[in-house]
Design an enzyme around this catalytic site. Structure first.
Site, short mmCIF file in Angstrom:
data_model
loop_
_atom_site.label_atom_id
_atom_site.label_comp_id
_atom_site.label_asym_id
_atom_site.label_seq_id
_atom_site.Cartn_x
_atom_site.Cartn_y
_atom_site.Cartn_z
N ASP A 21 0.86 -1.18 0.00
CA ASP A 21 0.00 0.00 0.00
C ASP A 21 0.90 1.23 0.00
OD1 ASP A 21 -2.61 1.38 0.35
OD2 ASP A 21 -1.79 1.95 2.29
N SER A 22 0.29 2.37 -0.23
CA SER A 22 1.06 3.62 -0.18
C SER A 22 1.50 3.96 1.23
CB SER A 22 0.21 4.77 -0.76
OG SER A 22 -0.98 4.91 -0.01
N TYR A 53 -0.63 8.25 -2.68
CA TYR A 53 -0.69 7.94 -4.10
C TYR A 53 -1.86 8.64 -4.77
CZ TYR A 53 2.70 4.03 -3.84
OH TYR A 53 3.82 3.26 -3.70
N GLY A 54 -2.84 9.04 -3.97
CA GLY A 54 -4.09 9.57 -4.52
C GLY A 54 -3.95 10.81 -5.38
N CYS A 84 -4.23 -1.16 -2.15
CA CYS A 84 -4.34 0.28 -2.34
C CYS A 84 -5.29 0.50 -3.50
CB CYS A 84 -2.95 0.86 -2.67
SG CYS A 84 -2.96 2.59 -3.20
N ASN A 85 -6.37 1.22 -3.24
CA ASN A 85 -7.37 1.42 -4.29
C ASN A 85 -6.78 2.20 -5.47
OD1 ASN A 85 -10.46 0.73 -3.41
ND2 ASN A 85 -9.15 1.07 -1.65
N THR A 86 -5.94 3.21 -5.17
CA THR A 86 -5.37 4.02 -6.24
C THR A 86 -4.47 3.17 -7.13
OG1 THR A 86 -5.43 6.01 -4.86
CG2 THR A 86 -3.97 6.05 -6.77
N GLU A 163 -4.96 8.88 9.95
CA GLU A 163 -3.57 8.75 10.39
C GLU A 163 -3.28 9.59 11.63
OE1 GLU A 163 -0.74 8.98 7.23
OE2 GLU A 163 -1.68 7.34 6.13
N CYS A 195 -11.17 3.23 -0.15
CA CYS A 195 -9.80 3.55 0.21
C CYS A 195 -9.49 2.71 1.43
CB CYS A 195 -9.63 5.04 0.52
SG CYS A 195 -8.00 5.47 1.20
N THR A 196 -8.30 2.16 1.49
CA THR A 196 -8.00 1.21 2.57
C THR A 196 -8.02 1.84 3.96
OG1 THR A 196 -5.67 1.48 1.99
CG2 THR A 196 -6.79 -0.51 1.21
N HIS A 197 -7.92 3.17 4.04
CA HIS A 197 -8.04 3.84 5.34
C HIS A 197 -9.50 3.84 5.83
CE1 HIS A 197 -4.10 5.48 4.29
NE2 HIS A 197 -3.98 5.97 5.50
#
Length: 282
Positions: A21-22, A53-54, A84-86, A163, A195-197
């Site tokens: 992931d980013s 990355y977005g 990572c979705n992006t 975060e 988004c993974t967050h």
């Protein structure tokens, strides 16, 4: 089958799965793999030096993804999950063609479930600017059912708020209400946390959209997709692990201590070490 091939297959089954992931968001995917595939080992890489990355170009995200996959292959992984979705939206199709290893993204599993659970054929997607602007969720969902309308909304502040650990802060709730209001006015009945967050904000998002809206967590769906892939390819690890936390390795491109602290706040097992590497070497 020869003894050599049997040994090769056994070693392959016991090899780890690569996840990247980013940054820390992909830990929600790692968490679901730990929960749903407890016998599988994981090598995780978080590109903390180059996040997010977005807001990066497609070419840049593809280049980053290639470097990370090359690194993960040095760790002898048997499959790779782009958590990572992006990167799934912008790089998956390219890297699938370039590397001789099974690679999964997080978009298709989430899209497939969203298409199956919607009742009024109105699906919302929240994610980064790049994920929303790529329209990849739209493409995958409408491949399942062309009659479904997909409404995307970029929610760039969510990543920073997660975060910071502000998961239940009034500021986060106010931001979420402003983001989600537009989608609710479209009458959506399912919403992809794209988004993974975002799964870390699941309870807050559910509170705002109400119980009639089904939330789709691509992290969980990706873990189940990985399970099906490993079973199909005969690569499941049936040997098990003596210790539930055994076999998890974590690497980052920067800020190893900060990453480790965040990881230990959300993962089911504490991680003792996180190694920093120079990803530009790969």
């Amino acid at each position: 089958m020869s003894e050599k091939n049997e040994l090769g297959r056994e070693n392959l089954c016991q090899a780890p799965v690569g996840v990247f992931d980013s940054g820390v968001g992909g830990l929600t995917v790692a968490r679901e793999i730990m929960r749903n595939l407890p016998d599988e080992k994981i090598v995780y890489f978080g590109d903390t030096a180059r996040l997010p990355y977005g807001n990066k170009s497609k070419d840049t995200v593809i280049r980053y993804s290639r470097q990370i996959i090359r690194f993960l292959k040095t760790q002898q992984v048997k499959a790779i999950v782009i958590a990572c979705n992006t990167a799934s939206a912008l790089a998956l199709e390219e890297v699938e063609k370039e590397f001789d290893i099974p690679i999964l993204g997080v978009l298709k599993p989430g899209a497939r479930v969203a298409a199956s659970v919607t009742r009024n054929k109105k699906v919302g997607v929240i994610g980064t600017e790049s994920t929303i602007n790529s329209h990849m969720y739209d493409r995958f969902i409408q491949a399942q059912d062309p009659e479904i309308s997909v409404y995307g909304k970029a929610c760039p502040l969510f990543v920073s708020l997660v975060e910071e650990g502000w998961l239940k802060d009034p500021v986060t709730e106010e931001v979420a209400r402003r983001y989600l209001d537009e989608l609710m006015r479209q009458g959506i009945d399912s919403l992809i946390l794209g988004c993974t967050h975002y799964p870390l904000l699941r309870s807050l998002v559910q509170k705002i959209v109400g119980e009639k809206v089904t939330l789709v967590n691509p992290a969980y769906e990706t873990a189940k997709e990985l399970e099906r892939l490993l079973e199909r390819e005969g690569m499941q690890n049936h040997a098990g692990k003596a210790d539930p936390a055994e076999g998890y390795r974590f690497f980052v491109s920067d800020a190893a201590d900060k990453f480790k602290n965040f990881a230990n706040s959300i993962l089911p097992y504490d991680i003792e070490t996180t190694r920093k590497i120079n990803i530009e070497e790969y």
